[in-house]
Scaffold this motif. Structure first.
Motif, PDB file in Angstrom:
ATOM      1  N   LEU A  18       0.835  -1.206   0.000  1.00 17.81           N
ATOM      2  CA  LEU A  18       0.000   0.000   0.000  1.00 17.81           C
ATOM      3  C   LEU A  18       0.865   1.249   0.000  1.00 17.81           C
ATOM      4  CD1 LEU A  18      -2.836  -0.866   2.551  1.00 17.81           C
ATOM      5  CD2 LEU A  18      -3.013  -0.714   0.073  1.00 17.81           C
ATOM      6  N   PRO A  19       0.493   2.276  -0.762  1.00 17.54           N
ATOM      7  CA  PRO A  19       1.260   3.530  -0.750  1.00 17.54           C
ATOM      8  C   PRO A  19       1.162   4.206   0.610  1.00 17.54           C
ATOM      9  CG  PRO A  19      -0.781   3.793  -1.991  1.00 17.54           C
ATOM     10  CD  PRO A  19      -0.659   2.338  -1.669  1.00 17.54           C
ATOM     11  N   ILE A  20       2.220   4.922   0.995  1.00 13.16           N
ATOM     12  CA  ILE A  20       2.309   5.509   2.319  1.00 13.16           C
ATOM     13  C   ILE A  20       1.531   6.821   2.434  1.00 13.16           C
ATOM     14  CG2 ILE A  20       4.361   6.899   1.879  1.00 13.16           C
ATOM     15  CD1 ILE A  20       3.562   4.816   5.039  1.00 13.16           C
ATOM     16  N   ASN A  21       1.201   7.437   1.297  1.00 12.41           N
ATOM     17  CA  ASN A  21       0.606   8.776   1.333  1.00 12.41           C
ATOM     18  C   ASN A  21      -0.695   8.851   2.127  1.00 12.41           C
ATOM     19  OD1 ASN A  21       2.722   9.687  -0.153  1.00 12.41           O
ATOM     20  ND2 ASN A  21       1.633   9.734  -2.117  1.00 12.41           N
ATOM     21  N   PRO A  22      -1.676   7.948   1.935  1.00 13.56           N
ATOM     22  CA  PRO A  22      -2.917   8.067   2.731  1.00 13.56           C
ATOM     23  C   PRO A  22      -2.668   8.018   4.230  1.00 13.56           C
ATOM     24  CG  PRO A  22      -3.242   6.581   0.886  1.00 13.56           C
ATOM     25  CD  PRO A  22      -1.775   6.872   0.940  1.00 13.56           C
ATOM     26  N   LEU A  23      -1.754   7.146   4.669  1.00 10.48           N
ATOM     27  CA  LEU A  23      -1.446   7.077   6.090  1.00 10.48           C
ATOM     28  C   LEU A  23      -0.778   8.371   6.555  1.00 10.48           C
ATOM     29  CD1 LEU A  23      -1.378   5.389   8.683  1.00 10.48           C
ATOM     30  CD2 LEU A  23       0.841   4.486   7.939  1.00 10.48           C
ATOM     31  N   SER A  24       0.092   8.925   5.724  1.00  8.78           N
ATOM     32  CA  SER A  24       0.757  10.180   6.079  1.00  8.78           C
ATOM     33  C   SER A  24      -0.254  11.295   6.272  1.00  8.78           C
ATOM     34  CB  SER A  24       1.763  10.566   4.986  1.00  8.78           C
ATOM     35  OG  SER A  24       2.730   9.549   4.785  1.00  8.78           O
ATOM     36  N   MET A  25      -1.174  11.420   5.345  1.00  7.22           N
ATOM     37  CA  MET A  25      -2.165  12.500   5.436  1.00  7.22           C
ATOM     38  C   MET A  25      -3.055  12.328   6.651  1.00  7.22           C
ATOM     39  SD  MET A  25      -3.280  13.168   1.473  1.00  7.22           S
ATOM     40  CE  MET A  25      -3.712  11.463   1.161  1.00  7.22           C
ATOM     41  N   LEU A  26      -3.463  11.089   6.933  1.00  8.76           N
ATOM     42  CA  LEU A  26      -4.345  10.867   8.071  1.00  8.76           C
ATOM     43  C   LEU A  26      -3.655  11.218   9.377  1.00  8.76           C
ATOM     44  CD1 LEU A  26      -6.977   9.710   9.282  1.00  8.76           C
ATOM     45  CD2 LEU A  26      -5.863   7.482   9.309  1.00  8.76           C
ATOM     46  N   LEU A  27      -2.463  10.697   9.583  1.00 10.32           N
ATOM     47  CA  LEU A  27      -1.771  10.938  10.840  1.00 10.32           C
ATOM     48  C   LEU A  27      -1.391  12.399  11.013  1.00 10.32           C
ATOM     49  CD1 LEU A  27       0.558   7.785  10.907  1.00 10.32           C
ATOM     50  CD2 LEU A  27      -1.573   8.133  12.162  1.00 10.32           C
ATOM     51  N   ASN A  28      -0.868  13.003   9.969  1.00 10.96           N
ATOM     52  CA  ASN A  28      -0.439  14.394  10.080  1.00 10.96           C
ATOM     53  C   ASN A  28      -1.616  15.327  10.322  1.00 10.96           C
ATOM     54  OD1 ASN A  28       1.813  16.327   9.885  1.00 10.96           O
ATOM     55  ND2 ASN A  28       0.673  17.089   8.104  1.00 10.96           N
ATOM     56  N   GLY A  29      -2.780  15.006   9.718  1.00 13.09           N
ATOM     57  CA  GLY A  29      -3.955  15.840   9.920  1.00 13.09           C
ATOM     58  C   GLY A  29      -4.450  15.832  11.346  1.00 13.09           C
ATOM     59  N   ILE A  30      -4.129  14.770  12.087  1.00 14.17           N
ATOM     60  CA  ILE A  30      -4.565  14.674  13.479  1.00 14.17           C
ATOM     61  C   ILE A  30      -3.485  15.176  14.427  1.00 14.17           C
ATOM     62  CG2 ILE A  30      -5.316  13.082  15.286  1.00 14.17           C
ATOM     63  CD1 ILE A  30      -6.376  11.275  13.061  1.00 14.17           C
ATOM     64  N   VAL A  31      -2.237  14.822  14.133  1.00 18.64           N
ATOM     65  CA  VAL A  31      -1.143  15.126  15.053  1.00 18.64           C
ATOM     66  C   VAL A  31      -0.750  16.593  15.002  1.00 18.64           C
ATOM     67  CG1 VAL A  31       1.295  14.670  15.498  1.00 18.64           C
ATOM     68  CG2 VAL A  31      -0.261  12.782  15.061  1.00 18.64           C
ATOM     69  N   ASP A  32      -0.703  17.176  13.824  1.00 18.23           N
ATOM     70  CA  ASP A  32      -0.222  18.553  13.669  1.00 18.23           C
ATOM     71  C   ASP A  32      -1.388  19.520  13.845  1.00 18.23           C
ATOM     72  OD1 ASP A  32       1.004  20.879  13.068  1.00 18.23           O
ATOM     73  OD2 ASP A  32       1.883  20.222  11.172  1.00 18.23           O
ATOM     74  N   PRO A  33      -1.470  20.263  14.930  1.00 17.94           N
ATOM     75  CA  PRO A  33      -2.591  21.190  15.148  1.00 17.94           C
ATOM     76  C   PRO A  33      -2.700  22.254  14.070  1.00 17.94           C
ATOM     77  CG  PRO A  33      -1.304  20.874  17.155  1.00 17.94           C
ATOM     78  CD  PRO A  33      -0.525  20.259  16.042  1.00 17.94           C
ATOM     79  N   ALA A  34      -1.595  22.551  13.407  1.00 14.02           N
ATOM     80  CA  ALA A  34      -1.655  23.576  12.368  1.00 14.02           C
ATOM     81  C   ALA A  34      -2.480  23.113  11.174  1.00 14.02           C
ATOM     82  CB  ALA A  34      -0.235  23.930  11.906  1.00 14.02           C
ATOM     83  N   VAL A  35      -2.672  21.822  11.058  1.00 15.57           N
ATOM     84  CA  VAL A  35      -3.427  21.292   9.917  1.00 15.57           C
ATOM     85  C   VAL A  35      -4.913  21.224  10.224  1.00 15.57           C
ATOM     86  CG1 VAL A  35      -3.690  19.316   8.367  1.00 15.57           C
ATOM     87  CG2 VAL A  35      -1.418  19.974   9.180  1.00 15.57           C
ATOM     88  N   MET A  36      -5.269  20.522  11.294  1.00 14.61           N
ATOM     89  CA  MET A  36      -6.682  20.300  11.603  1.00 14.61           C
ATOM     90  C   MET A  36      -7.142  20.961  12.900  1.00 14.61           C
ATOM     91  SD  MET A  36      -7.877  18.417   9.153  1.00 14.61           S
ATOM     92  CE  MET A  36      -9.354  17.687   9.839  1.00 14.61           C
ATOM     93  N   GLY A  37      -6.216  21.476  13.680  1.00 18.28           N
ATOM     94  CA  GLY A  37      -6.625  22.070  14.938  1.00 18.28           C
ATOM     95  C   GLY A  37      -6.760  21.062  16.057  1.00 18.28           C
ATOM     96  N   GLY A  38      -6.626  19.764  15.754  1.00 24.02           N
ATOM     97  CA  GLY A  38      -6.711  18.734  16.770  1.00 24.02           C
ATOM     98  C   GLY A  38      -8.043  18.765  17.492  1.00 24.02           C
ATOM     99  N   PHE A  39      -8.010  18.386  18.761  1.00 26.63           N
ATOM    100  CA  PHE A  39      -9.228  18.385  19.570  1.00 26.63           C
ATOM    101  C   PHE A  39      -9.237  19.552  20.553  1.00 26.63           C
ATOM    102  CE2 PHE A  39      -6.098  15.315  21.070  1.00 26.63           C
ATOM    103  CZ  PHE A  39      -5.725  15.874  22.289  1.00 26.63           C
TER     104      PHE A  39
END
Length: 915
Positions: A604-625
């Motif tokens: 499986l390509p790594i990109n989908p996992l990268s986007m999912l994790l980074n969108g949650i971990v990095d507050p600058a992307v999604m704002g987190g919780f």
């Protein structure tokens, strides 16, 4: 002359070349007066010769009318012939009344020939004035009159003169009389429809019922209306005239009323069916066909029911709807038994055969359709039934072997072949411009593979070019529903997973459970965000309410149609806090599913996992919780919503559980990441460290077992009581084991494990059963196994679980394998057996051993104090799961708690438990 014409009539080719002779005969008859007819009749010496003459004459006239001696544009010649024939028929009818009416001389066949000739005359195409232009119709009426009325009134009079002999013509004359009453001429209909009531009354007096009449008129109505006869006005006249006639016979009133209701319902469906058969919309034709076959099923008319089943089957095959075609034929097979009884000849199967033979033939066809439609689960069910017959009833081991091989292939297809999930669409048809079967109704449509809503909607609108598209998802007002226009509403809905009972509390491969997320579904939901109360421009979650609409269809999809009507619609409102809980649960599901997929497939390509994790971990992307914390974890919110304490606990528990899931995902990402993405991964790790520090301090620690342990073995079933004891938390709904940070708040603290579990040094634990008796449960250490090709598994909870959609940029393979794109909201909590905030855990399943019905009897034989666990020891290593996540949660407590806590040896925590 008559004899010569009759002989020529035996050969149509010769007959057509001698139209001049027919013209001569017509000219002779036109010159005959009543006196000539009388003298000619008197020339017959006996009644037998006269009967033969009349019968042959009637047959001759009927053939001349039906075989079109003259071209259709020879209007004058045709009308002259009809006028001459009509006079002759009426004259011969007087002779019949005079000589062959009383019971001693009554000639049934002669009267039967007369009625059939009269009906053939009245229904001939050349007299149907409604098909002519106004000018032509006016000229015909002025010169010849409407001969249909004349012969129709004569038929009515002749019928009423039959007296007690009427019963001889029931049900034989029902069809011809019906054909006559369907002629669109008001006065003729009013004069002839009462004949039906007279027939009912006559049969009722003779037999105590009029079932023969009812069966015949239903059969004939179907053929006549499909052929173009009848209209809504006829339906109204039939209803009113029959009920009016029944008023004078109170003993028949109820039965006549039931008959009228039956026939009216049939006519409505037949008229709808006839209307859409000429349309380009195959969907409408299917809908009307289903309406008819359901009607015939309800009134127990098996022959007509089967007739429309095959019409529906043909429509499905034309549209390559193989699954629906299979379900359609399955309805026919259910009418048959596994017996050697001879079955009636049915449409495609015209050779005499037993019910067993026909059912086997149908099953083979249905299995092939299910195979083409990738519905292998249904095909397997039929294969099993056939195999049972071959093994236990007919002892055909050769066919048994073939069927078992086919069944094995279907199992292999389920695990290896991609089956895209279809989308579902809610379609509302509003306005009086739609036919009755669509008007102001909502249907749930099953889309085709990879069919987008835009494509589906475009095809839908092409079937109704004059319709207006509604760009709203709420129910339109009465002004739209009552308008004479057509309005179409279309939007996507999510099917609600209904887990089969046999799969609950069991580790099930993704490929299996994914199938049930979009098949065998009957409930569908649509969620719409709305704003309520004070709106914080910096935090939209605080005022984000969800209006959720749930549709329930008449039948489960897929079925004999690609759509079914929504028979009920309910509305519910989800609060911002409940919405936050659902969203967090879906996010955790998504992370867990990604972990499963990437552990199972190294390609499986790594990109989908990268986007999912980074969108949650990095507050600058999604704002987190953080916005959840700002909206809900405040003293102000707690004071204003004291009833939400448990929900707040659940949300905090979900946040806490996200950390170990993210950690596992980042660990996988680090092993798979390429060198060019290494800086990106390092930044993500740094962000995660800060996030974990914050969460563990405020919400406690949750831990997952090491990855090596999770790959050790296939999940096994354990006692549910063990898990409940391990996972229980006093004062919290979440029920998940927690290791608290020393600085954490007391609100989130955990109590020591339940004293019902007592650790033992010998690799076992003691469990207190319901009666308070201590039972020892041994723990077997796991063995390292090589990675196999088997896919991941998921744990099915007793309640239905929430799931969400993967990123749109996932490949079709990833999208198919995801189990988070369909969801069901939880009203009282998320759908887990013990932890209401714990995500769906793949791997070690905790459930009551021998929990199936088959195990109840075995369990009853055991001592009530004993506890046993299912041992799948016969499973070979190649069936063990690859990349299975065996999640057995570790709990860390204070020093007092540690004394009563079972050993945290990883070899015990991650092992499969057994006796």
């Amino acid at each position: 002359m008559f004899e010569q014409v009759r002989r020529w009539n035996q050969d149509e080719g010769i007959f057509m070349t001698h139209s001049r002779v027919v013209a001569c005969m017509t000219a002779i008859l036109s010159q005959m007066s009543d006196r000539h007819y009388s003298r000619y009749i008197e020339t017959f010496s006996g009644t037998t010769d006269l009967v033969d003459f009349l019968m042959e004459t009637f047959l001759l006239f009927k053939d001349l009318i039906g075989k079109h001696v003259y071209p259709s544009d020879w209007v004058t010649m045709i009308m002259v012939q009809n006028r001459v024939f009509l006079r002759a028929i009426n004259t011969y009818a007087d002779t019949m009344n005079l000589k062959f009416l009383d019971n001693n001389n009554f000639e049934v066949q002669l009267w039967n020939n007369y009625f059939h000739l009269a009906v053939a005359f009245i229904t001939q195409e050349s007299l149907q004035l409604q098909h002519f232009s106004p000018t032509k119709r006016t000229k015909i009426l002025a010169k010849y009159g409407d001969m249909r009325r004349l012969i129709g009134f004569a038929i009515r009079d002749m019928w009423y003169k039959l007296g007690m002999n009427k019963i001889c013509f029931i049900p034989g004359m029902v069809g011809p009389i019906l054909e006559m009453t369907l002629i669109p001429e008001e006065e003729l209909r009013r004069a002839t429809i009462p004949i039906f009531f007279d027939m009912m009354q006559c049969e009722h007096n003779h037999s105590g019922h009029f079932k023969k009449f009812e069966n015949e008129i239903i059969l004939k109505l179907d053929h006549e209306v499909e052929g173009g006869g009848g209209d809504e006005r006829y339906m109204e006249l039939l209803q009113s005239i029959l009920l009016e006639c029944a008023q004078g016979r109170p003993q028949l009133l109820t039965e006549v009323h039931n008959f009228v209701t039956l026939v009216t319902g049939l006519l409505e469906r037949l008229l709808d069916y006839r209307t859409v058969m000429s349309d380009d919309s195959r969907n409408n034709r299917m809908s009307c066909t289903v309406n008819l076959l359901n009607f015939y099923k309800d009134i127990n008319r098996e022959g007509m029911y089967i007739r429309y089943l095959y019409k529906l089957r043909d429509l499905h095959l034309d549209g390559e709807n193989y699954t629906e075609a299979a379900y359609t034929l399955l309805l026919h097979s259910k009418l048959l038994k596994w017996s050697e009884e001879q079955c009636a000849l049915q449409l495609d199967y015209q050779t005499p055969q037993s019910q067993r033979q026909l059912k086997e033939t149908l099953y083979d066809t249905i299995i092939s359709y299910f195979d083409k439609g990738k519905m292998w689960e249904e095909a397997i069910t039929l294969c099993k039934e056939l195999a049972d017959q071959f093994e236990m009833e007919v002892f055909d081991y050769e066919l048994l072997g073939q069927k078992l091989n086919q069944q094995a292939k279907f199992y292999e297809n389920i695990m290896k072949i991609l089956r895209p999930k279809p989308d579902y669409f809610a379609v509302g048809y509003y306005g009086c411009g739609f036919p009755q079967f669509l008007r102001n109704k909502v249907f749930i449509h099953r889309g085709k593979e990879y069919e987008r809503r835009e494509d589906f909607q475009s095809h839908l609108m092409s079937q109704f070019p004059s319709a207006v598209r509604l760009n709203i998802t709420t129910m339109p007002g009465d002004d739209i529903k009552n308008s004479n226009m057509q309005y179409i509403q279309c939007f996507t809905v999510q099917p609600v997973l209904e887990i089969p009972p046999r799969l609950k509390n069991k580790p099930v491969p993704d490929q299996i459970i994914n199938f049930y997320k979009s098949n065998y579904v009957q409930r569908f939901q649509y969620s719409r965000p709305v704003r309520k109360g004070k709106v914080d421009p910096d935090n939209e979650f605080a005022s984000m309410w969800i209006e959720r609409t749930t549709f329930v269809t008449a039948y489960k999809l897929p079925g004999i149609l690609r759509w079914f009507e929504a028979i009920s619609t309910t509305h519910a409102t989800v609060s911002p806090l409940e919405n936050a809980i659902e969203t967090m649960g879906q996010t955790n599901e998504k992370i867990l599913t990604m972990i499963n997929q990437y552990q199972c497939d190294d390609a499986l390509p790594i990109n989908p996992l990268s986007m999912l994790l980074n969108g949650i971990v990095d507050p600058a992307v999604m704002g987190g919780f953080a916005k959840y914390e700002k909206a809900f974890f405040t003293d102000e919110y707690t004071q204003e919503h004291p009833d939400d304490r448990d929900k707040l606990m659940r949300l905090k528990d979900l946040i806490a559980w996200q950390i170990p899931l993210l950690g596992r995902g980042i660990s996988l990402h680090g092993k798979r990441v390429t060198d060019d993405l290494r800086p990106f991964h390092e930044r993500m790790e740094e962000c995660f460290k800060q996030l974990r520090k914050k969460v563990e301090k405020e919400y406690g620690v949750r831990e997952l077992p090491d990855m090596d342990e999770r790959r050790s073995t296939r999940p096994r079933s354990m006692l549910r009581s063990v898990r409940q004891s391990i996972c229980s938390l006093a004062g919290s709904e979440c029920g998940t084991p927690t290791k608290m940070h020393p600085d954490s708040l007391s609100l989130d603290s955990c109590v020591p494990p339940s004293p019902s579990i007592i650790p033992r040094s010998s690799g076992s634990v003691s469990v207190m059963d319901e009666s308070g008796v201590e039972v020892e449960v041994k723990l077997r250490k796991s063995k390292k196994k090589k990675k196999s090709s088997r896919s991941s598994m998921i744990f099915i909870s007793e309640e239905k679980e929430r799931s969400s959609t993967l990123d749109k940029r996932l490949s079709k393979k990833q999208e198919f394998r995801s189990d988070t794109n369909l969801s069901e909201p939880s009203e009282s909590g998320s759908g887990l057996v013990n932890s209401k905030s714990l995500p769906t855990i793949t791997g070690l399943s905790l459930s009551v051993a021998n929990g199936s019905e088959e195990a109840e009897s075995a369990r009853s034989k055991r001592d009530s104090k004993s506890v046993s666990v299912c041992l799948p020891s016969d499973r070979t290593s190649d069936r063990r799961s690859k990349g299975v996540i065996n999640l057995l949660f570790k709990t860390k407590h204070s020093s007092k708690a540690d004394e009563a806590k079972p050993s945290s040896d990883p070899s015990n925590d991650a092992s499969s438990h057994h006796f």
